[in-house]
Structures are given as structure tokens and as C-alpha cells.
Write an enzyme that holds these catalytic residues in place. Structure first.
Site, PDB file in Angstrom:
ATOM      1  N   LYS A  40      -5.987   2.683  10.411  1.00 44.42           N
ATOM      2  CA  LYS A  40      -7.146   1.771  10.522  1.00 44.42           C
ATOM      3  C   LYS A  40      -8.502   2.452  10.332  1.00 44.42           C
ATOM      4  O   LYS A  40      -9.543   1.935  10.757  1.00 44.42           O
ATOM      5  CB  LYS A  40      -7.147   0.997  11.856  1.00 44.42           C
ATOM      6  CG  LYS A  40      -5.848   0.377  12.262  1.00 44.42           C
ATOM      7  CD  LYS A  40      -5.053  -0.232  11.156  1.00 44.42           C
ATOM      8  CE  LYS A  40      -5.650  -1.516  10.627  1.00 44.42           C
ATOM      9  NZ  LYS A  40      -4.830  -2.000   9.481  1.00 44.42           N
ATOM     10  N   HIS A  62      -0.403   9.822   7.537  1.00 44.25           N
ATOM     11  CA  HIS A  62      -1.047   9.656   8.846  1.00 44.25           C
ATOM     12  C   HIS A  62      -0.633  10.808   9.775  1.00 44.25           C
ATOM     13  O   HIS A  62      -0.926  10.766  10.970  1.00 44.25           O
ATOM     14  CB  HIS A  62      -0.618   8.343   9.504  1.00 44.25           C
ATOM     15  CG  HIS A  62      -1.217   7.106   8.880  1.00 44.25           C
ATOM     16  ND1 HIS A  62      -2.517   7.027   8.463  1.00 44.25           N
ATOM     17  CD2 HIS A  62      -0.670   5.877   8.630  1.00 44.25           C
ATOM     18  CE1 HIS A  62      -2.741   5.821   7.976  1.00 44.25           C
ATOM     19  NE2 HIS A  62      -1.646   5.102   8.065  1.00 44.25           N
ATOM     20  N   SER A  77      -9.593  -2.573  15.316  1.00 51.93           N
ATOM     21  CA  SER A  77      -8.840  -2.896  14.105  1.00 51.93           C
ATOM     22  C   SER A  77      -7.330  -2.739  14.344  1.00 51.93           C
ATOM     23  O   SER A  77      -6.533  -3.587  13.936  1.00 51.93           O
ATOM     24  CB  SER A  77      -9.303  -1.965  12.978  1.00 51.93           C
ATOM     25  OG  SER A  77      -8.602  -2.203  11.799  1.00 51.93           O
TER      26      SER A  77
HETATM   27  P1  A3P Z   1     -10.968  -4.022  10.043  1.00 51.01           P
HETATM   28  O1  A3P Z   1      -9.691  -4.387  10.742  1.00 51.01           O
HETATM   29  O2  A3P Z   1     -12.016  -3.528  10.977  1.00 51.01           O
HETATM   30  O3  A3P Z   1     -11.476  -5.111   9.144  1.00 51.01           O
HETATM   31  P2  A3P Z   1      -6.443   1.195   7.049  1.00 51.01           P
HETATM   32  O4  A3P Z   1      -6.356   0.951   5.591  1.00 51.01           O
HETATM   33  O5  A3P Z   1      -6.633   2.609   7.421  1.00 51.01           O
HETATM   34  O6  A3P Z   1      -5.289   0.542   7.758  1.00 51.01           O
HETATM   35  O7  A3P Z   1      -7.771   0.485   7.568  1.00 51.01           O
HETATM   36  C1  A3P Z   1      -7.901  -0.924   7.562  1.00 51.01           C
HETATM   37  C2  A3P Z   1      -9.345  -1.239   7.891  1.00 51.01           C
HETATM   38  O8  A3P Z   1     -10.171  -0.896   6.756  1.00 51.01           O
HETATM   39  C3  A3P Z   1      -9.555  -2.724   8.147  1.00 51.01           C
HETATM   40  O9  A3P Z   1     -10.633  -2.783   9.092  1.00 51.01           O
HETATM   41  C4  A3P Z   1      -9.955  -3.208   6.768  1.00 51.01           C
HETATM   42  O10 A3P Z   1     -10.630  -4.447   6.753  1.00 51.01           O
HETATM   43  C5  A3P Z   1     -10.883  -2.057   6.348  1.00 51.01           C
HETATM   44  N1  A3P Z   1     -11.127  -2.023   4.899  1.00 51.01           N
HETATM   45  C6  A3P Z   1     -10.234  -1.976   3.897  1.00 51.01           C
HETATM   46  N2  A3P Z   1     -10.857  -2.028   2.715  1.00 51.01           N
HETATM   47  C7  A3P Z   1     -12.181  -2.132   2.955  1.00 51.01           C
HETATM   48  C8  A3P Z   1     -13.352  -2.242   2.126  1.00 51.01           C
HETATM   49  N3  A3P Z   1     -13.276  -2.289   0.801  1.00 51.01           N
HETATM   50  N4  A3P Z   1     -14.556  -2.319   2.741  1.00 51.01           N
HETATM   51  C9  A3P Z   1     -14.660  -2.267   4.092  1.00 51.01           C
HETATM   52  N5  A3P Z   1     -13.588  -2.180   4.921  1.00 51.01           N
HETATM   53  C10 A3P Z   1     -12.364  -2.105   4.363  1.00 51.01           C
END
Ligand code: A3P
Length: 297
Positions: free
Chosen positions: A45, A101, A131
């Protein structure tokens, strides 16, 4: 391979059995990295999928074809997940883009002596916790998160799946002084200046882009583009594994959403745990000053 209720404990850390086996985790630790490999590392996240998209787009010089036709896990598989060997074995593309990870204390030895380029993505742990909490609600391969308060305690204790955020961040960023091939990019930096972050990553990867190409990357890895791209928004995953009625993977994509979830008391407690666990960490995070203002008024 559903194994939705299976947890694999590996070196004292829980991993979802839906994606990991003891064999896949063990294989990751012995992975023969190639000097041309690009490795994205993050605690869940923290913006992993975003960085996968940034790198895919940089390598295709802003052309979105690949990002719009191949799922992210096939373009940049997670090293420790069970399908990784099959994905890498089926492709002859160079450079290989791999995601992980795993904490540094587990993966560090496999990287020793390698020139693979490593990009570490970090994010304000308060936003990570929020998140991750929402993700637990929709991901049926993760335990029920309970209340936010219970979940936050587990986050701070480091007992959630994938282990401790503190150990992860300290372990990887602690290598910045010695690992020349390691770049640290915070989520907040990408959020503040995506154009600048893409240029920084492309220059680190020695893949310099002209302005139009950078602009195309920015366009295709914006939150709104990615939210609508089924190759990255996880809507390809069937309902019994990710329950899309309980949330969306591309949830908010905002910096500072923690302020909508934390009580004053939770924030104070978080700050005190952060202070004690991060003692000795000299890294200044971009979000720290802003959080202090929010905490102390
Ligand atoms: P949120 O749940 O706060 O919206 P990961 O890929 O490490 O699992 O992280 C997921 C988080 O990154 C989510 O956060 C997701 O919305 C955010 N995310 C993914 N792509 C994004 C983008 N282009 N711009 C901003 N946030 C992004």
C-alpha cells in the site's frame, strides 16, 4: 490456488497463502538476480502498483500499449509469489521488472554483489495503515481487519501480513548510504511532482526520455487513468478473491487521508510508537513536517 484462509509464516512473518508458498518464499531468497534487472521494493500500500506503471511506461517511452494490454503482475511479478518463476520463465524481455514486498534482512543477501537497479517506494505509514485497512476489507486472502482501532494496533505491533512497516522501511532505506544502485522515492514525492519523479526514475534507469515522452508517462499513470485501466485496477481478479463490492483497489490515491480516520488519541499514540521505533533513523520523510503541524496544531 485459492488457499484463501491459509497463512504462510516465513522467518516470523505472515504471508497470504493464496499468493505464497514456503517454496516460493524460499526460492525468492536464492533468486539469481541479473545486473540488468529492475527491482521495485515496497511495504504493501505504499504505491507499488503506481511504480510498476511508471516503470512500464518509462521503458516503453510513454507508449501505453503494454500497460493497457498486460496485467501488472505479468509485467512486474512479485518475486516471492508462487507464479513468479513461470512468468519470468515465459518471457525473454530485458530488462526484467520484478516486484517484492520482502524486507531487506531477508532479500539483502540475494542482492549482494548484484548491479540490479532497486527502487524503494515508501509512504507515510499513517496513510499506509488506512489504505491497508480498506484493502483488508476487500481482499478475501487477508484476515478480517476488525475495527480500525484493532487494525492500527496490529500495524504498530508489526503483526499484520508482510510484517512490520518500521523494519521494512528502516531495513531498506538503511542501505541508501552503501548501495549505489538503490533509489528511494516516496509516494508523496510522486504525488507532489509526478513529472519530476518520472524524470528521476528514468535517469536512474539510464533511460532518458524527451519531454513529450515524459508527458505521456504522466498522463497514463495518473490516478484517473490507472483507475480506469483494468490491467492495474485489479478488476480482473474474481469476486471471491477480491470483493469489489467492498471497495476499490484504486481507492482515493491521496496524501494525508489518515486525517479522516485517526482520532486525536490514535494519532498521539502513533507518533509515540513512531518516535521510539524510528530512533536512529536519520532519514527525513517529506510528510513528517506536515504531520507534526497537524498533530501539534
Ligand atoms: P489508497 O488506498 O490510499 O487510495 P500498492 O500498489 O502498494 O498496493 O498501493 C495502493 C495505493 O496506491 C492505493 O492507495 C492506491 O489508490 C494508490 N495509487 C495507485 N496508483 C496511484 C496513482 N496513480 N496516483 C495516486 N495513488 C495511487
Amino acid at each position: 490456488m485459492a488457499r484463501l484462509d491459509v497463512i504462510e509464516m516465513f522467518h516470523g512473518i505472515d504471508f497470504p497463502g493464496h499468493l505464497h508458498t514456503q517454496d516460493s518464499l524460499q526460492l525468492a531468497l536464492k533468486f539469481p538476480f541479473q545486473d540488468t534487472d529492475i527491482l521495485i521494493v515496497s511495504y504493501p500500500k505504499s504505491g507499488t502498483t503506481w511504480m510498476q506503471e511508471v516503470i512500464s511506461l518509462i521503458l516503453s517511452r510513454g507508449d501505453p500499449h503494454l500497460s493497457q494490454t498486460v496485467p501488472n503482475w505479468a509485467r512486474a511479478p512479485w518475486l516471492e509469489q508462487h507464479y513468479c518463476a513461470a512468468v519470468l520463465g515465459a518471457s525473454s524481455t530485458t530488462p526484467r521488472v520484478i516486484t517484492t514486498h520482502l524486507p531487506h534482512h531477508l532479500l539483502g543477501p540475494a542482492l549482494q554483489g548484484s548491479k540490479a537497479k532497486v527502487i524503494y517506494v515508501s509512504r507515510n505509514p499513517k496513510d499506509v495503515a488506512v489504505s491497508f485497512y480498506h484493502f483488508h476489507k476487500m481482499a478475501n486472502f487477508l484476515p478480517d481487519p476488525g475495527s480500525f482501532s484493532e487494525f492500527l494496533n496490529q500495524f504498530l505491533e508489526g503483526t499484520l501480513n508482510y510484517g512490520s512497516w518500521f523494519d521494512h522501511v528502516k531495513g531498506w532505506t538503511g542501505q541508501l548510504a552503501t548501495m549505489k544502485n538503490l533509489l528511494h522515492i516516496p509516494y508523496e514525492e510522486m504525488s507532489l511532482d509526478l513529472h519530476g519523479a518520472i524524470k528521476k526514475v528514468s535517469s536512474f534507469l539510464q533511460c532518458s526520455l524527451v519531454e513529450d515522452e515524459v508527458n505521456n508517462c504522466v498522463k497514463h499513470c495518473s490516478f484517473s487513468s490507472m483507475k480506469d485501466n483494468k490491467m492495474v485496477n485489479y478488476t480482473l481478479i474474481e469476486e471471491k478473491i477480491m470483493d469489489h463490492s467492498k471497495g476499490t483497489f484504486m481507492r482515493k490515491g491521496k496524501v494525508g487521508d489518515w486525517t479522516n480516520h485517526f482520532t486525536e488519541e490514535q494519532n498521539q499514540y502513533f507518533e509515540s510508537v513512531f518516535k521510539s521505533k524510528m530512533q536512529g533513523c536519520t532519514l527525513e520523510f517529506v510528510w513528517e513536517e506536515r504531520d507534526k503541524e497537524k498533530t501539534h496544531g
